[in-house]
Design an enzyme around this catalytic site. Structure first.
Site, PDB file in Angstrom:
ATOM      1  N   CYS A   2     -37.138 -45.246 107.073  1.00 27.79           N
ATOM      2  CA  CYS A   2     -35.765 -44.731 106.490  1.00 27.79           C
ATOM      3  C   CYS A   2     -35.831 -44.480 104.949  1.00 27.79           C
ATOM      4  CB  CYS A   2     -34.601 -45.606 106.812  1.00 27.79           C
ATOM      5  SG  CYS A   2     -34.584 -45.990 108.683  1.00 27.79           S
ATOM      6  N   ARG A  27     -42.721 -40.430 104.324  1.00 28.69           N
ATOM      7  CA  ARG A  27     -42.762 -41.857 104.593  1.00 28.69           C
ATOM      8  C   ARG A  27     -42.548 -41.715 106.212  1.00 28.69           C
ATOM      9  NH1 ARG A  27     -40.849 -45.397  99.850  1.00 28.69           N
ATOM     10  NH2 ARG A  27     -40.151 -46.545 101.454  1.00 28.69           N
ATOM     11  N   TRP A  74     -35.630 -43.420 110.730  1.00 27.04           N
ATOM     12  CA  TRP A  74     -36.810 -43.472 111.425  1.00 27.04           C
ATOM     13  C   TRP A  74     -36.027 -44.536 112.555  1.00 27.04           C
ATOM     14  CZ3 TRP A  74     -39.591 -48.108 112.695  1.00 27.04           C
ATOM     15  CH2 TRP A  74     -40.633 -47.916 113.401  1.00 27.04           C
ATOM     16  N   ASN A  99     -30.607 -48.689 105.471  1.00 22.70           N
ATOM     17  CA  ASN A  99     -31.831 -49.072 105.760  1.00 22.70           C
ATOM     18  C   ASN A  99     -32.193 -50.605 106.332  1.00 22.70           C
ATOM     19  OD1 ASN A  99     -32.830 -46.629 104.881  1.00 22.70           O
ATOM     20  ND2 ASN A  99     -33.827 -47.280 103.338  1.00 22.70           N
ATOM     21  N   GLY A 100     -33.106 -50.826 107.382  1.00 25.36           N
ATOM     22  CA  GLY A 100     -33.058 -52.216 107.764  1.00 25.36           C
ATOM     23  C   GLY A 100     -32.509 -52.357 108.866  1.00 25.36           C
ATOM     24  N   GLU A 479     -60.728 -50.717 112.017  1.00 23.25           N
ATOM     25  CA  GLU A 479     -59.777 -49.918 111.414  1.00 23.25           C
ATOM     26  C   GLU A 479     -60.025 -48.358 111.845  1.00 23.25           C
ATOM     27  OE1 GLU A 479     -57.791 -49.329 109.235  1.00 23.25           O
ATOM     28  OE2 GLU A 479     -58.009 -47.389 108.014  1.00 23.25           O
ATOM     29  N   LYS A 483     -57.238 -45.539 113.060  1.00 24.47           N
ATOM     30  CA  LYS A 483     -57.194 -44.213 112.635  1.00 24.47           C
ATOM     31  C   LYS A 483     -57.090 -43.461 113.479  1.00 24.47           C
ATOM     32  CE  LYS A 483     -56.042 -44.725 109.130  1.00 24.47           C
ATOM     33  NZ  LYS A 483     -56.100 -45.883 108.495  1.00 24.47           N
ATOM     34  N   GLU A 486     -53.805 -43.458 115.550  1.00 24.02           N
ATOM     35  CA  GLU A 486     -52.708 -43.112 114.870  1.00 24.02           C
ATOM     36  C   GLU A 486     -52.684 -41.497 114.741  1.00 24.02           C
ATOM     37  OE1 GLU A 486     -53.497 -45.305 111.030  1.00 24.02           O
ATOM     38  OE2 GLU A 486     -51.342 -45.811 111.181  1.00 24.02           O
ATOM     39  N   HIS A 502     -68.697 -60.397 127.073  1.00 26.02           N
ATOM     40  CA  HIS A 502     -67.548 -61.225 127.382  1.00 26.02           C
ATOM     41  C   HIS A 502     -66.305 -60.681 128.080  1.00 26.02           C
ATOM     42  CE1 HIS A 502     -69.973 -64.273 125.535  1.00 26.02           C
ATOM     43  NE2 HIS A 502     -70.091 -63.769 124.387  1.00 26.02           N
ATOM     44  N   LYS A 601     -44.694 -44.297 106.836  1.00 25.47           N
ATOM     45  CA  LYS A 601     -45.766 -44.933 105.680  1.00 25.47           C
ATOM     46  C   LYS A 601     -45.389 -46.347 105.066  1.00 25.47           C
ATOM     47  CE  LYS A 601     -48.838 -44.123 102.914  1.00 25.47           C
ATOM     48  NZ  LYS A 601     -50.225 -44.152 103.440  1.00 25.47           N
TER      49      LYS A 601
HETATM   50  O1  M6R Z   1     -48.042 -50.394 102.834  1.00 30.91           O
HETATM   51  P1  M6R Z   1     -48.868 -51.436 103.635  1.00 30.91           P
HETATM   52  O2  M6R Z   1     -50.262 -51.490 103.247  1.00 30.91           O
HETATM   53  O3  M6R Z   1     -48.355 -52.841 103.561  1.00 30.91           O
HETATM   54  O4  M6R Z   1     -48.693 -51.013 105.277  1.00 30.91           O
HETATM   55  C1  M6R Z   1     -49.478 -51.727 106.158  1.00 30.91           C
HETATM   56  C2  M6R Z   1     -49.362 -50.741 107.402  1.00 30.91           C
HETATM   57  O5  M6R Z   1     -48.154 -50.672 108.091  1.00 30.91           O
HETATM   58  C3  M6R Z   1     -50.138 -49.566 107.146  1.00 30.91           C
HETATM   59  O6  M6R Z   1     -51.462 -50.122 106.680  1.00 30.91           O
HETATM   60  C4  M6R Z   1     -50.616 -48.976 108.516  1.00 30.91           C
HETATM   61  O7  M6R Z   1     -51.086 -49.401 109.369  1.00 30.91           O
HETATM   62  C5  M6R Z   1     -51.191 -47.382 108.147  1.00 30.91           C
HETATM   63  N1  M6R Z   1     -50.339 -46.458 109.101  1.00 30.91           N
HETATM   64  C6  M6R Z   1     -52.552 -47.419 108.572  1.00 30.91           C
HETATM   65  O8  M6R Z   1     -53.015 -46.076 108.620  1.00 30.91           O
END
Ligand code: M6R
Length: 606
Positions: A2, A27, A74, A99-100, A479, A483, A486, A502, A601
């Site tokens: 948000c 964001r 959001w 927000n929140g 990671e 990616k 996402e 395992h 974001k």
């Molecule tokens: O801003 P931050 O690094 O604290 O964010 C952490 C995660 O929300 C962020 O890395 C998220 O996993 C991304 N979408 C990864 O691509």
């Protein structure tokens, strides 16, 4: 996540607010809205979808007023509908953006329903609007009404409020969610991110937790959580006033992948002292005193921390634990004396990481922050800041911030290694030289966009795939899987290659893509054996490997080969083809690369 914007000035507020909201667009959000106050009349426009929908709605029905609030939502409480979008109104007397999350909203709602309030949304935020209305109707005005509301609500929040009976004043408050006030001759503005208003003013006040304020063109009154008038410093923000563009690339993510050689080089340069020696911002006393580290982070930043652990333990012999930020403060973490925490965050605003940092601070630990946004909450609250110099990262999927975080973590390991006498000055200088070669190796790896396209074309048809790695490449496998899921919404999991037998090997079936990261280190032969076991059960093998290690495999269906590099630094370089694979697969599938569904974001809720 948000975004909040507010404005008072001599321009049409709706135009200014819409422009500012566009600067927060990256964001991630699912609906938006603007309320303005014209005399004693509140005007409201809301729309589901992108800001273009709100823009069209405003063009169809222009909204007057020189004071207003706006929001990108959001969804948390309630689905993505116009009724759930902000601002929320109560009886045309109160308009609020929030927000929140208000944790006690259900209890408050029940109380307000019993008093006859009617609700038209499923949100916790509308409850706030009615709580304001209830309190205003009890005779409280302006800042006093805000004070009464704050006394009733629990949770993390940032608020901006218009009250019909205070037509020249904007009321704001914050607790744990960021909110900044901007001041310039003839205007006052507020935003949840200074970037949204940096084109209007560079003079910014960051509210502290528990603060609330009554803002007009004549006067700014800021109160602390004890209801005392507070003096908050005005700083010159370093947030960019320019609307960041894609610079000729199709997507911000593509641009940001290409920016990595510079991001890494700038990050190294900022950690190089006058004698040309790699030095983080930790003093020799700190480096000597700290005996173990706890890394706190979420998502990609957490995986950077996991790679960092291999370097910190391997080069400096300093024990490291890597904690999921959202879990940390809800157990009773035990620490030995001499500990410090390292919070890693691109945005510096992830609420989980911020709260974990505060928890560590309360336990008396020294706090270090690796952040990309220098004015963020985490940067402001940590004892020591180790900045990444990646520049603004707009694509929701983190790329250049990740490799910049790795760069700082590697330098930190060298710094600790030298201070703890695990590395001689010559060894440290040798490692520095290796790090200096990374930007050009990353630049060369970026050339694999076209080589990856056929792999992406094949991968886009799969519902599921696995990523394998060992040692430092295990967190990179996690990671890489993050990616891909996402961006392309393909189910992907990362595993330590040695762990397959395992349990996860049960997942292998004919044609399941198994993507393996190889850097030619001592563990490569073992990784290849694990991979062979997957291939024997029908998996389609895809290699992301350095040139020499790729020569050791002859049973893959696809391969992306990068130049040989020192295995110690391979996570920084192999990250590039992993990012490009996720990017190209998303492009092939036609998903929203820069704003994938359901993602934000900067995640400012728990
Ligand atoms: O801003 P931050 O690094 O604290 O964010 C952490 C995660 O929300 C962020 O890395 C998220 O996993 C991304 N979408 C990864 O691509």
């Amino acid at each position: 996540m948000c975004g909040i914007v507010g404005y008072i000035g001599d321009q049409p507020a709706a135009d200014i607010i819409l422009d500012a909201l566009k600067r927060l667009e990256y964001r991630g959000y699912d609906s938006s809205g603007i309320a303005t106050l014209e005399g004693k009349k509140i005007h409201l426009t809301r729309a589901v979808g992108k800001l273009a929908q709100l823009d069209t709605a405003l063009k169809n029905t222009p909204q007057a007023g020189n004071i207003g609030i706006g929001h990108t939502r959001w969804a948390t409480h309630g689905g993505v509908t116009e009724a759930n979008a902000h601002p929320h109104l109560a009886a045309d007397e109160v308009a609020i953006v929030h927000n929140g999350i208000i944790e006690n909203y259900a209890e408050l709602k029940a109380e307000l329903l019993a008093k006859g309030h009617e609700f038209s949304s499923q949100t916790d935020s509308e409850v706030l609007a009615h709580l304001f209305l209830d309190i205003v109707r009890q005779g409280y005005k302006g800042a006093q009404a805000m004070q009464q509301v704050l006394a009733r609500i629990k949770g993390a929040f940032a608020l901006a409020v218009l009250l019909r009976d205070s037509p020249d004043t904007l009321f704001v408050a914050r607790n744990a969610s960021p909110l900044a006030i901007g001041i310039e001759d003839g205007l006052v503005c507020v935003a949840s991110d200074a970037m949204a208003m940096a084109h209007l003013t560079r003079n910014v006040i960051y509210l502290k937790d528990g603060d609330y304020a009554a803002l007009s063109l004549d006067e700014l009154q800021i109160f602390d959580r004890d209801n005392q008038l507070a003096n908050r410093e005005i700083i010159r923000t370093s947030a960019s006033p320019a609307l960041i563009d894609k610079g000729g690339y199709r997507h911000f993510m593509e641009k940001e992948i290409h920016e990595q050689p510079d991001a890494i080089a700038h990050t190294i340069a900022a950690m190089t002292d006058a004698k040309g020696v790699l030095k983080t911002g930790l003093s020799d006393a700190d480096l000597g005193d700290i005996r173990h580290l706890v890394i706190l982070a979420a998502g990609t930043s957490h995986y950077a921390g996991q790679v960092g652990r291999y370097w910190l333990e391997g080069l400096a012999g300093i024990p490291v634990s890597v904690e999921t930020a959202s879990e940390y403060r809800y157990r009773a973490p035990a620490h030995l004396a001499g500990g410090a925490v390292v919070a890693i965050s691109q945005s510096g605003e992830s609420l989980d990481t911020l709260m974990a940092l505060r928890h560590a601070k309360e336990m008396g630990l020294k706090t270090i922050a690796i952040v990309n946004v220098p004015e963020s909450s985490i940067a402001r609250e940590a004892d020591i800041i180790l900045p990444t110099r990646a520049g603004p990262e707009i694509g929701v999927a983190s790329t250049k911030a990740f490799t910049a975080q790795l760069t700082v973590l590697f330098a930190l390991a060298v710094d600790f290694g030298r201070a703890k006498a695990r590395l001689s000055a010559d060894e440290a200088a040798g490692l520095q030289q290796k790090l200096l070669s990374v930007p050009s190796a990353v630049g060369a790896a970026i050339d694999c966009f076209e080589a990856i396209r056929p792999i992406a074309q094949s991968l886009k048809k799969t519902p599921s795939c696995l990523f394998l790695g060992r040692g430092r490449l295990y967190p990179l496998a996690l990671e890489a899987a993050l990616k891909l899921k996402e961006l392309s919404y393909i189910h992907a999991e990362g595993f330590a290659a040695g762990e397959m037998k395992h349990g996860p090997i049960a997942l292998i079936e004919e044609d399941l893509p198994v993507i393996c990261l190889l850097d030619g280190d001592d563990l490569s032969a073992k990784t290849i054996s694990n991979l062979k076991e997957a291939e024997a059960r029908g998996a389609t093998i895809i290699l992301i490997a350095t040139a020499s290690s790729a020569k050791l495999v002859d049973f893959d269906s696809f391969r992306v080969v990068i130049e040989d590099c020192d295995p110690l630094l391979a996570p920084l370089i192999l990250a590039i083809p992993a990012q490009i694979l996720a990017y190209q697969t998303a492009v092939e599938k036609g998903t929203d690369v820069d704003q994938p569904r359901n993602l934000a974001k900067s995640v400012t809720v728990e």
